[in-house]
Structures are given as structure tokens and as C-alpha cells.
Write a protein that holds these residues in place. Structure first.
Motif, PDB file in Angstrom:
ATOM      1  N   MET A  91       4.235  10.362  -6.783  1.00 63.92           N
ATOM      2  CA  MET A  91       5.324  10.754  -7.674  1.00 63.92           C
ATOM      3  C   MET A  91       4.816  10.883  -9.106  1.00 63.92           C
ATOM      4  O   MET A  91       5.216  11.800  -9.829  1.00 63.92           O
ATOM      5  CB  MET A  91       6.475   9.752  -7.586  1.00 63.92           C
ATOM      6  N   ALA A  92       3.943   9.977  -9.525  1.00 63.53           N
ATOM      7  CA  ALA A  92       3.387  10.038 -10.878  1.00 63.53           C
ATOM      8  C   ALA A  92       2.624  11.344 -11.079  1.00 63.53           C
ATOM      9  O   ALA A  92       2.749  11.993 -12.129  1.00 63.53           O
ATOM     10  CB  ALA A  92       2.475   8.836 -11.124  1.00 63.53           C
ATOM     11  N   ARG A  93       1.870  11.737 -10.081  1.00 61.84           N
ATOM     12  CA  ARG A  93       1.070  12.955 -10.166  1.00 61.84           C
ATOM     13  C   ARG A  93       1.972  14.199 -10.206  1.00 61.84           C
ATOM     14  O   ARG A  93       1.804  15.074 -11.042  1.00 61.84           O
ATOM     15  CB  ARG A  93       0.118  13.015  -8.974  1.00 61.84           C
ATOM     16  N   HIS A  94       2.951  14.260  -9.313  1.00 62.96           N
ATOM     17  CA  HIS A  94       3.796  15.452  -9.213  1.00 62.96           C
ATOM     18  C   HIS A  94       4.860  15.545 -10.301  1.00 62.96           C
ATOM     19  O   HIS A  94       5.222  16.646 -10.708  1.00 62.96           O
ATOM     20  CB  HIS A  94       4.469  15.519  -7.844  1.00 62.96           C
ATOM     21  N   LEU A  95       5.359  14.402 -10.739  1.00 63.29           N
ATOM     22  CA  LEU A  95       6.457  14.417 -11.710  1.00 63.29           C
ATOM     23  C   LEU A  95       6.005  14.059 -13.122  1.00 63.29           C
ATOM     24  O   LEU A  95       6.835  13.995 -14.034  1.00 63.29           O
ATOM     25  CB  LEU A  95       7.561  13.448 -11.266  1.00 63.29           C
ATOM     26  N   GLU A  96       4.698  13.795 -13.277  1.00 64.78           N
ATOM     27  CA  GLU A  96       4.142  13.430 -14.576  1.00 64.78           C
ATOM     28  C   GLU A  96       4.879  12.237 -15.179  1.00 64.78           C
ATOM     29  O   GLU A  96       5.406  12.294 -16.285  1.00 64.78           O
ATOM     30  CB  GLU A  96       4.158  14.646 -15.509  1.00 64.78           C
ATOM     31  N   LEU A  97       4.898  11.145 -14.447  1.00 62.56           N
ATOM     32  CA  LEU A  97       5.573   9.925 -14.891  1.00 62.56           C
ATOM     33  C   LEU A  97       4.716   9.176 -15.906  1.00 62.56           C
ATOM     34  O   LEU A  97       3.495   9.138 -15.789  1.00 62.56           O
ATOM     35  CB  LEU A  97       5.835   9.007 -13.693  1.00 62.56           C
ATOM     36  N   ASP A  98       5.380   8.544 -16.866  1.00 57.34           N
ATOM     37  CA  ASP A  98       4.636   7.696 -17.797  1.00 57.34           C
ATOM     38  C   ASP A  98       4.458   6.303 -17.180  1.00 57.34           C
ATOM     39  O   ASP A  98       4.979   6.020 -16.100  1.00 57.34           O
ATOM     40  CB  ASP A  98       5.327   7.641 -19.169  1.00 57.34           C
ATOM     41  N   GLU A  99       3.723   5.439 -17.852  1.00 59.72           N
ATOM     42  CA  GLU A  99       3.408   4.108 -17.318  1.00 59.72           C
ATOM     43  C   GLU A  99       4.667   3.274 -17.068  1.00 59.72           C
ATOM     44  O   GLU A  99       4.776   2.583 -16.059  1.00 59.72           O
ATOM     45  CB  GLU A  99       2.465   3.357 -18.274  1.00 59.72           C
ATOM     46  N   ALA A 100       5.621   3.349 -17.993  1.00 61.62           N
ATOM     47  CA  ALA A 100       6.856   2.570 -17.832  1.00 61.62           C
ATOM     48  C   ALA A 100       7.638   3.041 -16.603  1.00 61.62           C
ATOM     49  O   ALA A 100       8.174   2.222 -15.847  1.00 61.62           O
ATOM     50  CB  ALA A 100       7.717   2.679 -19.085  1.00 61.62           C
ATOM     51  N   GLN A 101       7.695   4.344 -16.403  1.00 58.98           N
ATOM     52  CA  GLN A 101       8.393   4.883 -15.239  1.00 58.98           C
ATOM     53  C   GLN A 101       7.695   4.452 -13.950  1.00 58.98           C
ATOM     54  O   GLN A 101       8.349   4.095 -12.974  1.00 58.98           O
ATOM     55  CB  GLN A 101       8.459   6.411 -15.309  1.00 58.98           C
ATOM     56  N   GLN A 102       6.367   4.487 -13.955  1.00 58.31           N
ATOM     57  CA  GLN A 102       5.621   4.073 -12.776  1.00 58.31           C
ATOM     58  C   GLN A 102       5.894   2.610 -12.441  1.00 58.31           C
ATOM     59  O   GLN A 102       6.114   2.261 -11.275  1.00 58.31           O
ATOM     60  CB  GLN A 102       4.120   4.293 -12.984  1.00 58.31           C
ATOM     61  N   ALA A 103       5.916   1.761 -13.448  1.00 60.99           N
ATOM     62  CA  ALA A 103       6.194   0.341 -13.225  1.00 60.99           C
ATOM     63  C   ALA A 103       7.610   0.145 -12.692  1.00 60.99           C
ATOM     64  O   ALA A 103       7.843  -0.657 -11.774  1.00 60.99           O
ATOM     65  CB  ALA A 103       5.989  -0.446 -14.516  1.00 60.99           C
ATOM     66  N   SER A 104       8.559   0.891 -13.252  1.00 65.07           N
ATOM     67  CA  SER A 104       9.952   0.784 -12.794  1.00 65.07           C
ATOM     68  C   SER A 104      10.092   1.254 -11.352  1.00 65.07           C
ATOM     69  O   SER A 104      10.802   0.633 -10.550  1.00 65.07           O
ATOM     70  CB  SER A 104      10.872   1.612 -13.693  1.00 65.07           C
TER      71      SER A 104
ATOM     72  N   ASP B  44       0.828  -1.208   0.000  1.00 68.32           N
ATOM     73  CA  ASP B  44       0.000   0.000   0.000  1.00 68.32           C
ATOM     74  C   ASP B  44       0.863   1.258   0.000  1.00 68.32           C
ATOM     75  O   ASP B  44       0.583   2.212  -0.726  1.00 68.32           O
ATOM     76  CB  ASP B  44      -0.931   0.027   1.213  1.00 68.32           C
ATOM     77  N   ARG B  45       1.899   1.261   0.828  1.00 65.77           N
ATOM     78  CA  ARG B  45       2.787   2.433   0.896  1.00 65.77           C
ATOM     79  C   ARG B  45       3.486   2.647  -0.446  1.00 65.77           C
ATOM     80  O   ARG B  45       3.626   3.779  -0.909  1.00 65.77           O
ATOM     81  CB  ARG B  45       3.799   2.271   2.021  1.00 65.77           C
ATOM     82  N   THR B  46       3.924   1.561  -1.072  1.00 66.55           N
ATOM     83  CA  THR B  46       4.585   1.667  -2.375  1.00 66.55           C
ATOM     84  C   THR B  46       3.632   2.229  -3.408  1.00 66.55           C
ATOM     85  O   THR B  46       3.988   3.142  -4.163  1.00 66.55           O
ATOM     86  CB  THR B  46       5.108   0.289  -2.820  1.00 66.55           C
TER      87      THR B  46
ATOM     88  N   LYS C   9       7.739   1.308  -9.059  1.00 73.54           N
ATOM     89  CA  LYS C   9       7.082   0.348  -8.181  1.00 73.54           C
ATOM     90  C   LYS C   9       8.014  -0.832  -7.904  1.00 73.54           C
ATOM     91  O   LYS C   9       8.161  -1.276  -6.767  1.00 73.54           O
ATOM     92  CB  LYS C   9       5.762  -0.133  -8.786  1.00 73.54           C
ATOM     93  N   ALA C  10       8.681  -1.325  -8.944  1.00 72.35           N
ATOM     94  CA  ALA C  10       9.636  -2.434  -8.772  1.00 72.35           C
ATOM     95  C   ALA C  10      10.801  -2.007  -7.883  1.00 72.35           C
ATOM     96  O   ALA C  10      11.249  -2.772  -7.018  1.00 72.35           O
ATOM     97  CB  ALA C  10      10.140  -2.905 -10.135  1.00 72.35           C
ATOM     98  N   LEU C  11      11.291  -0.787  -8.064  1.00 77.75           N
ATOM     99  CA  LEU C  11      12.406  -0.281  -7.264  1.00 77.75           C
ATOM    100  C   LEU C  11      12.022  -0.182  -5.793  1.00 77.75           C
ATOM    101  O   LEU C  11      12.743  -0.657  -4.917  1.00 77.75           O
ATOM    102  CB  LEU C  11      12.839   1.093  -7.790  1.00 77.75           C
TER     103      LEU C  11
END
Length: 158
Positions: A44-57, A35-37, A59-61
Motif C-alpha cells: 500500500m505504501a508503494r502504490h499509494l505513496e503513504l508517508d511514515e505516519a500513515q504506514q504506522a497507522s 509478515d502478512r501485515t 500497520k496498527a489498524l
């Protein structure tokens, strides 16, 4: 000497009780590492405008970092508290504790540096700059004019 042992024991009991209470509270709220992740990546996606690939990366990190932390929990000062100051080799035992804690600190610093490098490998230079600005703003908001008082942390934690 007995008073010192009593104080150390009382502090150890208080730390254990406090940690247990925090863990219990987190479980009651349904708050777990996943949940925290998810919330962290969402912010971060909202503030940094991350794309889907970045979000997946990301989350894995973050998931890998949480797993690594659970596999290698931090040792606390309990080892030092458990030592008997009247033991003939007390100073040697203290030096051993210091050595172990220095090694642990070095490992944590390296892990943090590796994490930061991995994080920045995912972000674009513009996103890195925006993240640095956001962190600086957050740091300034929590450390200016507090005169030694703790402030509540905002929900946006990276």
C-alpha cells in the motif's frame, strides 16, 4: 438417512483436514499475521505513496484487525451438521443456529464497515480514490470472462 449422515461426516473431515493442511503450509513458509501485515502495508505504501505516519497507522489498524479475528474466530456450519434431524426439537435447534449465524453475520458486517471507516480516516482523498480505482481494476481483472473458473489471485491484496 444414514447416507446423508455419512456424507456430512465426510465433508466435515475433509474441511478439517484441508484447514489443517493450509495452516501447516503457512507455518512452513514462515508466513504469519505480522509478515502478512508488513507486506500489505509495504504494498500500500508503494502504490499509494503513504508517508511514515500513515504506514504506522495502517500497520496498527491491520494488526488490531488480525488480533480481533483471532479472538473471535468465525463459527462454521459445524453446529448445524452436529444436529440430529431425528431429535424432537430439531426445527427449534435449526432456528437457533440460524439466529446465531445472523447475529454473527451482522457483527462481521459492522466490523468490516468500522475497518473501512478507519482505513479511510488514515488516507487522503486522493489516496482513497486511487485505492478505489485499484480495487475496481483488480475486481474487473478477476471477474470478467472467467466463465465460472477461478483465477489465481494476484499478490496485491488489500
Amino acid at each position: 438417512m444414514k447416507a446423508r449422515k455419512t456424507i456430512v461426516s465426510a465433508l466435515a473431515v475433509a474441511l478439517v483436514a484441508g484447514s489443517s493442511a493450509l495452516a501447516w503450509a503457512g507455518q512452513q513458509e514462515g508466513c504469519n499475521a505480522t509478515d502478512r501485515t508488513d507486506k500489505r502495508v509495504e504494498r500500500m505504501a508503494r502504490h499509494l505513496e503513504l508517508d511514515e505516519a500513515q504506514q504506522a497507522s495502517l500497520k496498527a489498524l491491520f494488526t488490531g484487525r488480525a488480533e480481533q479475528r483471532s479472538e473471535h474466530p468465525r463459527k462454521r456450519m459445524a453446529g448445524l451438521a452436529a444436529l440430529d434431524p431425528n431429535a424432537p426439537d430439531y426445527q427449534q435447534q435449526v432456528k437457533q443456529q440460524i439466529s446465531e449465524m445472523q447475529q454473527q453475520l451482522a457483527e462481521r458486517v459492522q466490523a468490516r464497515a468500522d475497518f473501512k471507516a478507519s482505513l479511510f480516516a488514515i488516507l487522503t482523498p486522493e489516496q482513497e480514490q486511487k485505492l478505489a480505482e485499484m480495487r475496481e481494476h483488480k475486481r474487473g481483472k478477476h471477474h470478467h470472462g472467467d466463465h465460472g473458473h477461478r483465477h489465481e489471485r494476484s499478490g496485491d491484496r488489500w
